[in-house]
Structures are given as structure tokens and as C-alpha cells.
Enzyme design. Structure first.
Site, PDB file in Angstrom:
ATOM      1  CG  ASP A   1      60.674  -1.132 -12.667  1.00 51.31           C
ATOM      2  OD1 ASP A   1      59.876  -0.447 -13.356  1.00 51.31           O
ATOM      3  OD2 ASP A   1      60.540  -2.352 -12.482  1.00 51.31           O
TER       4      ASP A   1
ATOM      5  CB  SER B   1      59.376  -4.516  -3.959  1.00 49.22           C
ATOM      6  OG  SER B   1      59.444  -5.791  -4.575  1.00 49.22           O
TER       7      SER B   1
HETATM    8  P1  ADP Z   1      58.204  -5.998  -7.992  1.00 48.21           P
HETATM    9  O1  ADP Z   1      59.500  -5.332  -8.283  1.00 48.21           O
HETATM   10  O2  ADP Z   1      57.123  -5.593  -8.932  1.00 48.21           O
HETATM   11  O3  ADP Z   1      57.769  -5.848  -6.568  1.00 48.21           O
HETATM   12  P2  ADP Z   1      59.728  -8.333  -8.653  1.00 48.21           P
HETATM   13  O4  ADP Z   1      59.329  -9.721  -8.941  1.00 48.21           O
HETATM   14  O5  ADP Z   1      60.460  -7.581  -9.702  1.00 48.21           O
HETATM   15  O6  ADP Z   1      58.400  -7.545  -8.221  1.00 48.21           O
HETATM   16  O7  ADP Z   1      60.621  -8.271  -7.342  1.00 48.21           O
HETATM   17  C1  ADP Z   1      60.218  -8.937  -6.176  1.00 48.21           C
HETATM   18  C2  ADP Z   1      61.433  -9.600  -5.555  1.00 48.21           C
HETATM   19  O8  ADP Z   1      62.328  -8.583  -5.064  1.00 48.21           O
HETATM   20  C3  ADP Z   1      61.121 -10.431  -4.337  1.00 48.21           C
HETATM   21  O9  ADP Z   1      60.746 -11.739  -4.707  1.00 48.21           O
HETATM   22  C4  ADP Z   1      62.445 -10.402  -3.582  1.00 48.21           C
HETATM   23  O10 ADP Z   1      63.363 -11.318  -4.164  1.00 48.21           O
HETATM   24  C5  ADP Z   1      62.948  -9.016  -3.885  1.00 48.21           C
HETATM   25  N1  ADP Z   1      62.549  -8.093  -2.815  1.00 48.21           N
HETATM   26  C6  ADP Z   1      61.711  -7.046  -2.901  1.00 48.21           C
HETATM   27  N2  ADP Z   1      61.584  -6.402  -1.708  1.00 48.21           N
HETATM   28  C7  ADP Z   1      62.362  -7.072  -0.835  1.00 48.21           C
HETATM   29  C8  ADP Z   1      62.683  -6.918   0.558  1.00 48.21           C
HETATM   30  N3  ADP Z   1      62.158  -5.960   1.299  1.00 48.21           N
HETATM   31  N4  ADP Z   1      63.554  -7.798   1.096  1.00 48.21           N
HETATM   32  C9  ADP Z   1      64.105  -8.776   0.353  1.00 48.21           C
HETATM   33  N5  ADP Z   1      63.826  -8.962  -0.940  1.00 48.21           N
HETATM   34  C10 ADP Z   1      62.983  -8.141  -1.542  1.00 48.21           C
HETATM   35 MG    MG Z   2      60.648  -5.567 -10.005  1.00 44.00          MG
END
Ligand code: ADP
Ligand code: MG
Length: 378
Positions: free
Chosen positions: A166, A121
């Protein structure tokens, strides 16, 4: 709330960037190795409108605390922005560092990529920002360049050590394909991955266990890999060929380092073997390589967790052709390759196994190789 409600201006455009699963090639991207991701249908989407001033105003519908983050475009520096906004702000910072001229901007995001599930994400958020800025300010950057910018946003601005997997997956994957990416030189090849034709499905099992890469375990693995490469006198572990593994291991005095090196070298080889099978139209045959990859991540690299191990063992016990964790590990998601007509039964078996073990119910969905980042039609 619509973009117009938030900022009093209609968006100049809409963009999207997907999350990803990595079919195989885990913890190889910071060893100059090979990875094989596919984009998910789940995306982060951005609507953006230019501003006459030099503010960067960001809003994400995914952030429960709400509110917009208001930043000075010219004052962006690593460490100055905390929380989720560091990822998109880092993209603007990295572009500016490269000498690109940006103007003020309102950006509103929404995303259905599960957060913290190992499905990228964070990269989706960065890459959608990068494609939007590239497009709005006419930068003309190639997807690979945008992925590099997105990686620098996460690594150098937000301070999260990460490889390039990623961001490259989100920027460069194409529908119906897995992307064979060589992280040393970012050379890539799209490989048809049409599971439907072969009567296969790829399930994603989100364990619900939220990883925290920044907690140091990821950084420790990276340091161990670097120590291994240094001890072996190679630029990166990617340079140890599989046939030279025994020799290399014999030269490493430390048992932990030996296991870490063995994972990276065998994993890189597994990517090549999976690619060869896919090239030969034999997707059904890749299952054992996926499962062997999981065992290596569990026993040698030690980045799994009980829920990930259970997702894999329950899937394979229910007849999956192969299964493994995907992403950085310590939680997050697993994938399982199954016969299409066994998909429901496999998902049910995994749910039952989680219930019996007292774990939270997993989220299970199908991964259909989707397009990479781009502008959305209005
Ligand atoms: P992953 O990339 O595996 O989902 P990460 O820890 O690398 O996990 O990234 C997650 C972080 O990315 C969240 O804690 C947030 O800070 C940010 N993030 C992801 N999606 C969103 C979103 N839709 N809106 C705001 N922040 C987001
Ligand atoms: Mg990530």
C-alpha cells in the site's frame, strides 16, 4: 475549517498521496512476492505549518468526532497514540527513530479515499505525512524510503501488521501506469496501462463491507505462509517456483497450509503473466487471470466474503473481461475490467445483484491510473 482557522497560521505547503487498487498480486507482499498496483485519483491531502515548539498537532476533516490531537514530538512511542492519529504520528516517530531532525508541526488532513474499503486510506494518510515531513524538514528521502517509513508507522507504531504494497503504491505509482513491484528488494518498473486506448475501463466496486485486518485473520494468514515457507525450507513462499508447486504441495502434510501455499505461488505467477500480457500490449487478455486470482483468494486463501464473491460473479456474468477482489479482503472492494461501452451495464448488473441479495448498494467508480504522492502547487 481552514488550516488557518484551526491553527492560526497559514500552511507552509500542501501535499497529496493517493489510495490504490492492486490489479493483481494479493497477499504476496509479505511473501517477498510481486504486486501490480495503480494509484487512484482519490487522495489524502495535508496542509502543514511549522511550529516554534515541539508539539505535533493533527486534525482530520474526516473524523466526525472533530478536534485536534495534540502530541509531544519527543514523547512519541509505540502504543502511546490511539485512533487515527497513530498513523501520522507513527511517521514522525519512524523518522525520528532513523535519526532525522524534525520540528513542531500543525497538520490538517482531508481525504476522499474511502476508509476501510481496501483502497488504502491508511497508507495515503501515512504517505502524505511522510512526503510533507520530508519536504518541510529537507530530509531528501527517496519515495521508496518514505514508503518504508510509512509502513513502519502502521506496523510498528500503530500496531497493524501490514506489508509494503500500500505504501509503495501511494508513494511510487505514476499516472497512466501500473507499478510492477518486487517486494523482496523493492525493485520496480512502471508499465503503461492505458485502458482508454484499448477501449477498456477498470471499475472499482466498494462492497461497503468494512474489513478489520487487526482482527487476527490477516495475522493468521501471514503466520500460515511463514509456516509453509519453513516447512518447505525456503526463505519465503516467493521462492517456490510455479513448476515446483506440485512437488512442494506433496511435502506439506497439512491441507490448509497446502491451499495457502498454492494461492501464493499461483498468484505470484499470475502477476508475471499479467505483466507479460501488458508488455505485449494485450490488456484485454488479462481478464481470465484476474478472475482466476479471485477464485484462488476465495477457495485457497479464504479471504473473500459473500459480497466480494457476488461483485465478481455478477460482473463476469454481465460480460466483464475479468474481476477480482482487491486489497486484503474480508470485505472492501473488487475490481472489474470491462469494455468501455459495457461499463454502465456491468455496474447496473452488480447493483441489481446486490439489491436482489439484500446487500447494501455498492459504491462503483472508475479507476484511472493517477500520480503518486507529491507536493501540490499552491
Ligand atoms: P484502508 O486502508 O483499507 O482504508 P485501514 O483499516 O487500513 O483501511 O485504515 C483505515 C483507518 O485509517 C481509519 O480507521 C483511520 O484510523 C485511518 N484513516 C484513513 N483515512 C483517514 C482520514 N482521512 N482521517 C483520519 N484517519 C483516517
Ligand atoms: Mg490500510
Amino acid at each position: 475549517m481552514t488550516h488557518e482557522d484551526l491553527f492560526g497560521a497559514a500552511p507552509d505547503g500542501h501535499w497529496s498521496a493517493p489510495g490504490r487498487v492492486n490489479l493483481i498480486g494479493e497477499h504476496t507482499d509479505y511473501n517477498d512476492g510481486l504486486v501490480l498496483p495503480l494509484a487512484l485519483p482519490h487522495t489524502a491531502r495535508a496542509a502543514a505549518s511549522r511550529r516554534p515548539d515541539r508539539r505535533l498537532r493533527l486534525y482530520s476533516a474526516g473524523m466526525p468526532d472533530g478536534g485536534t490531537v495534540d502530541l509531544d514530538l519527543d514523547a512519541l512511542a509505540p502504543g502511546t497514540v490511539t485512533g487515527w492519529a497513530a498513523y501520522p504520528a507513527g511517521v514522525a516517530w519512524a523518522l525520528r527513530e532513523d535519526g532525522h531532525q524534525l520540528g513542531g508541526l500543525n497538520v490538517s488532513y482531508e481525504s476522499d479515499v474511502p476508509v476501510g474499503a481496501g483502497l488504502s486510506s491508511s497508507a495515503a494518510l501515512e504517505v502524505v505525512t511522510a512526503v510533507a515531513l520530508d519536504d518541510l524538514f529537507g530530509l531528501g528521502l527517496a519515495p521508496t524510503a518514505l514508503a518504508r517509513v510509512a509502513q513502519r508507522a502502521e506496523r510498528d507504531f500503530a500496531g497493524v501488521p501490514c506489508g509494503i504494497l500500500d505504501q509503495m503504491a501511494s508513494a511510487c505509482c505514476t499516472a497512466g501506469h501500473v507499478l510492477r513491484l518486487d517486494t523482496r528488494d523493492l525493485s520496480m518498473r512502471q508499465i503503461p496501462f492505458s485502458m482508454a486506448l484499448e477501449g477498456l475501463r477498470l471499475l472499482v466496486i466498494d462492497t461497503g463491507v468494512r474489513h478489520a485486518h487487526a482482527d487476527g485473520a490477516y495475522a493468521r494468514r501471514r503466520a500460515e505462509c511463514e509456516a509453509g515457507a519453513t516447512a518447505l525450507g525456503v526463505p519465503a513462499l516467493r521462492d517456490v517456483p510455479p513448476e515446483g508447486l506440485d512437488d512442494a504441495l506433496a511435502r506439506l502434510p497439512d491441507a490448509t497450509l497446502r491451499r495457502r501455499v498454492r494461492h501464493v505461488v499461483t498468484e505470484n505467477d499470475r502477476v508475471e503473466r499479467v505483466v507479460a500480457l501488458l508488455d505485449a500490449g494485450r490488456a484485454r487478455a488479462i481478464g481470465p487471470l484476474l478472475t482466476a486470482g479471485h477464485a484462488s483468494l476465495r477457495d485457497d486463501f479464504e479471504v473473500t466474503c459473500p459480497e466480494l464473491d457476488l461483485a465478481v460473479s455478477a460482473s463476469t456474468a454481465a460480460g466483464a473481461l475479468g474481476a477480482r477482489m482487491t486489497g486484503g479482503g474480508f470485505g472492501g472492494s473488487a475490481i472489474a475490467l470491462v469494455d468501455a461501452d459495457a461499463a454502465e451495464a456491468t455496474a447496473g448488473a452488480v447493483r441489481n445483484a446486490f439489491a436482489a441479495a439484500g446487500h447494501h448498494p455498492p459504491g462503483i467508480f472508475e479507476a484511472i491510473p493517477a500520480p503518486g504522492a507529491g507536493r501540490l502547487p499552491v
